[in-house]
Design a protein around this motif. Structure first.
Motif, PDB file in Angstrom:
ATOM      1  N   ILE A   1       0.843  -1.197   0.000  1.00  0.00           N
ATOM      2  CA  ILE A   1       0.000   0.000   0.000  1.00  0.00           C
ATOM      3  C   ILE A   1       0.882   1.252   0.000  1.00  0.00           C
ATOM      4  O   ILE A   1       0.643   2.196  -0.752  1.00  0.00           O
ATOM      5  CB  ILE A   1      -0.957   0.014   1.216  1.00  0.00           C
ATOM      6  CG1 ILE A   1      -1.938  -1.163   1.159  1.00  0.00           C
ATOM      7  CG2 ILE A   1      -1.730   1.335   1.271  1.00  0.00           C
ATOM      8  CD1 ILE A   1      -2.743  -1.362   2.438  1.00  0.00           C
ATOM      9  N   TRP A   2       1.918   1.252   0.843  1.00  0.00           N
ATOM     10  CA  TRP A   2       2.815   2.408   0.984  1.00  0.00           C
ATOM     11  C   TRP A   2       3.415   2.803  -0.359  1.00  0.00           C
ATOM     12  O   TRP A   2       3.497   3.985  -0.687  1.00  0.00           O
ATOM     13  CB  TRP A   2       3.906   2.091   2.002  1.00  0.00           C
ATOM     14  CG  TRP A   2       4.883   3.195   2.241  1.00  0.00           C
ATOM     15  CD1 TRP A   2       6.197   3.221   1.866  1.00  0.00           C
ATOM     16  CD2 TRP A   2       4.650   4.434   2.907  1.00  0.00           C
ATOM     17  NE1 TRP A   2       6.790   4.395   2.263  1.00  0.00           N
ATOM     18  CE2 TRP A   2       5.855   5.163   2.908  1.00  0.00           C
ATOM     19  CE3 TRP A   2       3.532   5.006   3.511  1.00  0.00           C
ATOM     20  CZ2 TRP A   2       5.979   6.418   3.479  1.00  0.00           C
ATOM     21  CZ3 TRP A   2       3.653   6.264   4.095  1.00  0.00           C
ATOM     22  CH2 TRP A   2       4.855   6.955   4.067  1.00  0.00           C
ATOM     23  N   LYS A   3       3.795   1.824  -1.158  1.00  0.00           N
ATOM     24  CA  LYS A   3       4.389   2.097  -2.472  1.00  0.00           C
ATOM     25  C   LYS A   3       3.411   2.799  -3.409  1.00  0.00           C
ATOM     26  O   LYS A   3       3.831   3.521  -4.310  1.00  0.00           O
ATOM     27  CB  LYS A   3       4.877   0.794  -3.116  1.00  0.00           C
ATOM     28  CG  LYS A   3       6.112   0.237  -2.470  1.00  0.00           C
ATOM     29  CD  LYS A   3       6.513  -1.070  -3.129  1.00  0.00           C
ATOM     30  CE  LYS A   3       7.671  -1.703  -2.373  1.00  0.00           C
ATOM     31  NZ  LYS A   3       7.983  -3.040  -2.878  1.00  0.00           N
ATOM     32  N   GLN A   4       2.114   2.602  -3.198  1.00  0.00           N
ATOM     33  CA  GLN A   4       1.095   3.185  -4.083  1.00  0.00           C
ATOM     34  C   GLN A   4       0.685   4.597  -3.669  1.00  0.00           C
ATOM     35  O   GLN A   4       0.008   5.288  -4.420  1.00  0.00           O
ATOM     36  CB  GLN A   4      -0.150   2.288  -4.112  1.00  0.00           C
ATOM     37  CG  GLN A   4       0.120   0.913  -4.676  1.00  0.00           C
ATOM     38  CD  GLN A   4      -1.070  -0.020  -4.518  1.00  0.00           C
ATOM     39  OE1 GLN A   4      -2.160   0.385  -4.143  1.00  0.00           O
ATOM     40  NE2 GLN A   4      -0.859  -1.291  -4.816  1.00  0.00           N
ATOM     41  N   ILE A   5       1.083   5.018  -2.488  1.00  0.00           N
ATOM     42  CA  ILE A   5       0.706   6.347  -2.008  1.00  0.00           C
ATOM     43  C   ILE A   5       1.558   7.397  -2.709  1.00  0.00           C
ATOM     44  O   ILE A   5       2.778   7.261  -2.776  1.00  0.00           O
ATOM     45  CB  ILE A   5       0.882   6.432  -0.473  1.00  0.00           C
ATOM     46  CG1 ILE A   5      -0.088   5.464   0.210  1.00  0.00           C
ATOM     47  CG2 ILE A   5       0.649   7.862   0.034  1.00  0.00           C
ATOM     48  CD1 ILE A   5       0.098   5.358   1.693  1.00  0.00           C
ATOM     49  N   PRO A   6       0.932   8.459  -3.220  1.00  0.00           N
ATOM     50  CA  PRO A   6       1.718   9.521  -3.864  1.00  0.00           C
ATOM     51  C   PRO A   6       2.740  10.116  -2.884  1.00  0.00           C
ATOM     52  O   PRO A   6       2.468  10.234  -1.684  1.00  0.00           O
ATOM     53  CB  PRO A   6       0.660  10.563  -4.244  1.00  0.00           C
ATOM     54  CG  PRO A   6      -0.631   9.831  -4.246  1.00  0.00           C
ATOM     55  CD  PRO A   6      -0.499   8.719  -3.247  1.00  0.00           C
TER      56      PRO A   6
END
Length: 181
Positions: free
Chosen positions: A105-110
């Motif tokens: 999820i963290w990788k997908q956060i802008p």
């Protein structure tokens, strides 16, 4: 008819993820603190799966995490002022602890949004000036909460008759019943 209403709830919740201006994107999450006093806050709906399990993000040091660890029963309130439509949900909350899932999820956060989870001080700490907030490099306190609905109430104010339906999950399926508004 309750099936149509339930389908509309699903469409609204899934649309809230895709459409930033959807009235259900921001909703009220209620937990109970250690003295059983309700705590309300606005959160952002981040994901909804086909079983209507929802995901919200937070700082792992926030009060809502401690509240959920002590009592995982929560309530949600969604409201659309234009349609005079209210959805309330009673649910259980689970803090996602799988580090692989959190990192995914963290990788997908802008990048601009990641800053919210990197403050040196935890949320709610007293400061003298908003300019005093310091951010950490290479470290974050990101966490996600999964919300598992058990009961959903739909209330639509309209004339000549208001419409109110309660949905309960029974044997893995949602069953709707009209109730007095």
């Amino acid at each position: 008819m309750t099936d149509i209403i339930f389908s509309s709830i699903i469409v609204d919740l899934k649309s809230a993820i895709e459409t930033k201006t959807h009235p259900f994107r921001y909703f009220t999450l209620a937990t109970s603190d250690f003295n059983s006093i309700p705590r309300l806050r606005t959160v952002v709906l981040r994901d909804v799966d086909d079983d209507l399990n929802m995901i919200v993000y937070t700082d792992e040091r926030s009060k809502k995490i401690a509240n959920i660890q002590a009592n995982n029963r929560v309530s949600l309130l969604f409201y659309d002022q234009k349609r005079l439509l209210q959805i309330t949900i009673k649910a259980k909350a689970e803090i996602i602890t799988d580090e692989k899932v959190i990192q995914q999820i963290w990788k997908q956060i802008p990048e601009r949004a990641k800053k919210d989870y990197t403050t040196e001080l935890s949320p709610g700490r007293e400061i003298q000036d908003p300019k005093e907030v310091d951010y950490l490099e290479g470290k974050h306190f990101f966490s996600a909460i999964k919300i598992i609905p058990a009961r959903i109430e739909y209330l639509r104010l309209k004339r000549p008759n208001h419409i109110r339906v309660v949905f309960k999950k029974e044997n893995g399926n949602w069953k709707g019943t009209y109730i007095v508004p």
